[in-house]
Design a protein around this motif. Sequence first.
Motif, PDB file in Angstrom:
ATOM      1  N   CYS A  82      -8.981  39.669  16.795  1.00 48.46           N
ATOM      2  CA  CYS A  82      -9.354  38.396  16.198  1.00 48.46           C
ATOM      3  C   CYS A  82     -10.019  37.356  17.301  1.00 48.46           C
ATOM      4  N   TRP A  83      -9.473  37.370  18.516  1.00 50.51           N
ATOM      5  CA  TRP A  83      -9.894  36.600  19.536  1.00 50.51           C
ATOM      6  C   TRP A  83     -11.395  37.060  19.767  1.00 50.51           C
ATOM      7  N   PHE A  84     -11.779  38.130  19.932  1.00 51.81           N
ATOM      8  CA  PHE A  84     -13.102  38.569  20.182  1.00 51.81           C
ATOM      9  C   PHE A  84     -14.128  38.179  18.852  1.00 51.81           C
ATOM     10  N   THR A  85     -13.441  38.220  17.749  1.00 50.55           N
ATOM     11  CA  THR A  85     -14.405  37.688  16.567  1.00 50.55           C
ATOM     12  C   THR A  85     -14.698  36.372  16.815  1.00 50.55           C
ATOM     13  N   GLY A  86     -13.802  35.453  17.167  1.00 49.87           N
ATOM     14  CA  GLY A  86     -13.972  33.812  17.440  1.00 49.87           C
ATOM     15  C   GLY A  86     -14.873  33.766  18.740  1.00 49.87           C
ATOM     16  N   PHE A  87     -14.757  34.491  19.561  1.00 44.96           N
ATOM     17  CA  PHE A  87     -15.798  34.361  20.767  1.00 44.96           C
ATOM     18  C   PHE A  87     -16.982  34.812  20.589  1.00 44.96           C
ATOM     19  N   ALA A  88     -17.262  35.700  19.610  1.00 44.05           N
ATOM     20  CA  ALA A  88     -18.717  36.181  18.965  1.00 44.05           C
ATOM     21  C   ALA A  88     -19.472  35.043  18.110  1.00 44.05           C
ATOM     22  N   THR A  89     -18.596  34.413  17.626  1.00 44.35           N
ATOM     23  CA  THR A  89     -19.162  33.398  16.597  1.00 44.35           C
ATOM     24  C   THR A  89     -19.101  31.821  16.909  1.00 44.35           C
ATOM     25  N   ALA A  90     -18.282  31.568  18.039  1.00 42.45           N
ATOM     26  CA  ALA A  90     -18.274  29.990  18.217  1.00 42.45           C
ATOM     27  C   ALA A  90     -18.071  29.928  19.804  1.00 42.45           C
ATOM     28  N   PRO A  91     -18.495  28.557  20.133  1.00 33.77           N
ATOM     29  CA  PRO A  91     -18.232  28.591  21.677  1.00 33.77           C
ATOM     30  C   PRO A  91     -16.719  29.018  22.136  1.00 33.77           C
ATOM     31  N   VAL A  92     -16.780  29.072  23.412  1.00 37.37           N
ATOM     32  CA  VAL A  92     -15.825  29.649  24.177  1.00 37.37           C
ATOM     33  C   VAL A  92     -14.577  28.567  24.092  1.00 37.37           C
ATOM     34  N   ALA A  93     -15.164  27.184  24.631  1.00 39.47           N
ATOM     35  CA  ALA A  93     -14.032  26.322  24.699  1.00 39.47           C
ATOM     36  C   ALA A  93     -13.497  25.807  23.342  1.00 39.47           C
ATOM     37  N   LEU A  94     -14.346  25.938  22.348  1.00 37.41           N
ATOM     38  CA  LEU A  94     -13.938  25.547  20.810  1.00 37.41           C
ATOM     39  C   LEU A  94     -12.764  26.417  20.471  1.00 37.41           C
ATOM     40  N   VAL A  95     -12.964  27.775  20.611  1.00 35.66           N
ATOM     41  CA  VAL A  95     -12.246  28.774  20.240  1.00 35.66           C
ATOM     42  C   VAL A  95     -10.745  28.557  21.058  1.00 35.66           C
ATOM     43  N   ARG A  96     -10.966  28.591  22.233  1.00 33.96           N
ATOM     44  CA  ARG A  96      -9.609  28.163  23.122  1.00 33.96           C
ATOM     45  C   ARG A  96      -8.844  26.848  22.767  1.00 33.96           C
ATOM     46  N   ILE A  97      -9.474  25.838  22.499  1.00 29.93           N
ATOM     47  CA  ILE A  97      -9.016  24.670  22.070  1.00 29.93           C
ATOM     48  C   ILE A  97      -8.251  24.909  20.657  1.00 29.93           C
ATOM     49  N   VAL A  98      -8.787  25.407  19.461  1.00 30.91           N
ATOM     50  CA  VAL A  98      -8.095  25.636  18.595  1.00 30.91           C
ATOM     51  C   VAL A  98      -7.027  27.007  18.813  1.00 30.91           C
TER      52      VAL A  98
ATOM     53  N   GLU B 171     -22.915  25.801  27.363  1.00 32.94           N
ATOM     54  CA  GLU B 171     -22.459  25.177  26.207  1.00 32.94           C
ATOM     55  C   GLU B 171     -21.695  24.068  26.089  1.00 32.94           C
ATOM     56  N   ARG B 172     -22.058  23.212  25.205  1.00 36.13           N
ATOM     57  CA  ARG B 172     -21.610  21.835  25.071  1.00 36.13           C
ATOM     58  C   ARG B 172     -20.662  21.539  23.725  1.00 36.13           C
ATOM     59  N   LEU B 173     -19.843  20.399  23.801  1.00 37.00           N
ATOM     60  CA  LEU B 173     -18.938  20.059  23.004  1.00 37.00           C
ATOM     61  C   LEU B 173     -19.212  18.675  22.266  1.00 37.00           C
ATOM     62  N   SER B 174     -18.707  18.288  21.300  1.00 37.60           N
ATOM     63  CA  SER B 174     -18.825  16.800  20.622  1.00 37.60           C
ATOM     64  C   SER B 174     -17.940  16.189  21.535  1.00 37.60           C
ATOM     65  N   ALA B 175     -18.065  14.977  21.448  1.00 37.61           N
ATOM     66  CA  ALA B 175     -17.024  13.842  21.862  1.00 37.61           C
ATOM     67  C   ALA B 175     -15.601  14.090  21.324  1.00 37.61           C
ATOM     68  N   PRO B 176     -15.373  14.211  20.013  1.00 41.27           N
ATOM     69  CA  PRO B 176     -14.062  14.423  19.363  1.00 41.27           C
ATOM     70  C   PRO B 176     -13.468  15.653  19.850  1.00 41.27           C
ATOM     71  N   SER B 177     -14.279  16.658  20.279  1.00 39.52           N
ATOM     72  CA  SER B 177     -13.679  17.920  20.595  1.00 39.52           C
ATOM     73  C   SER B 177     -13.465  17.757  22.342  1.00 39.52           C
ATOM     74  N   LEU B 178     -14.100  17.088  22.900  1.00 38.66           N
ATOM     75  CA  LEU B 178     -13.697  16.761  24.329  1.00 38.66           C
ATOM     76  C   LEU B 178     -12.451  15.952  24.509  1.00 38.66           C
TER      77      LEU B 178
END
Length: 305
Positions: free
Chosen positions: A246-262, A122-129
């Motif tokens: 709620c966490w599991f729903t986030g993990f099921a629908t978006a990259p792990v790192a993005l969910v953890r950042i938000v 899984e890769r993230l965009s520059a702003p997310s990094l």
Amino acid sequence: MISSPIWLPATLMAGGMQAWRTAVQRRVGKSLSINGAGLVRYLYGLPFALLMLAAYRLTFPAPFPSVGGLFLLFCLAGGLAQIIATNLLLMAFHHRNFVVGTAYSKTEAVQSAILSFLLMGERLSAPSLCGIGCGVGGIMLLSTGGRRMGPLDFLKALGQPAALYGIASGFFFALTAIGIRRAAQEVGGSDPIHAALIVLAVTVALQTVMQGGYLLLRESGEMRRVLASWRVSGQVGFLSAAGSACWFTGFATAPVALVRIVGQVEVAFTLAFGHFYLGERMKRSEAVGLMLVALGVILALAGAL
């Protein structure tokens, strides 16, 4: 890849519920051992997890998906990692205050980015990094506990038990997220909430067996205290099950790192609970750190949208 916009409200709700649950669980932990305090979230959360799955299936009828051995393996791995992470976090609380112990564990955002890239590509965009860097900087400022610390002092502080337990906790929370995401992918289907609730019910059941079995074998007297604490522990179980859904729903629908950042918005809720629920004073450095965390979340969202 983001498969549904539901990940964002689910993640924000998860952060609030987790902070609330951790605050209540810390109070339970004062009368229980670390393993006993860890068990209450699974033992008392299991009925709520099963109830949520049953209610969802009654509301939105659908064939139950067929799952294989990999599904159970990922649920088992994610559940075991969460048990270890939770126990490490509770151990960190014994050395520093509620806010600082949680702050160290939130290094999981950067750890999730690294591990999800290495294990899942899984890769993230520059702003997310950039958001990760900003958020971690804010968390490290929070971890000083309001003390003036230079770079050398900070490096020395990283060797303290609270830091070691907290950072290790973040590592295992990152592994938990990866295991849960892979389990949800094994369920498949077009309904991520349904998949997340199935993963939740199975994972919590496995966690109850694992930690409950350990407690019966190694701390048999503690089980009686866990059962006797049902009034407060029931709250922990409900908040844990709802937050995990709620966490599991986030993990099921978006990259792990993005969910953890938000999900770092949990730190804001943590500060509020630490101040109002546990009576801990908010320091100036904590306010600045909180603003950095908020900026990191905004950058992460800018990179995802």
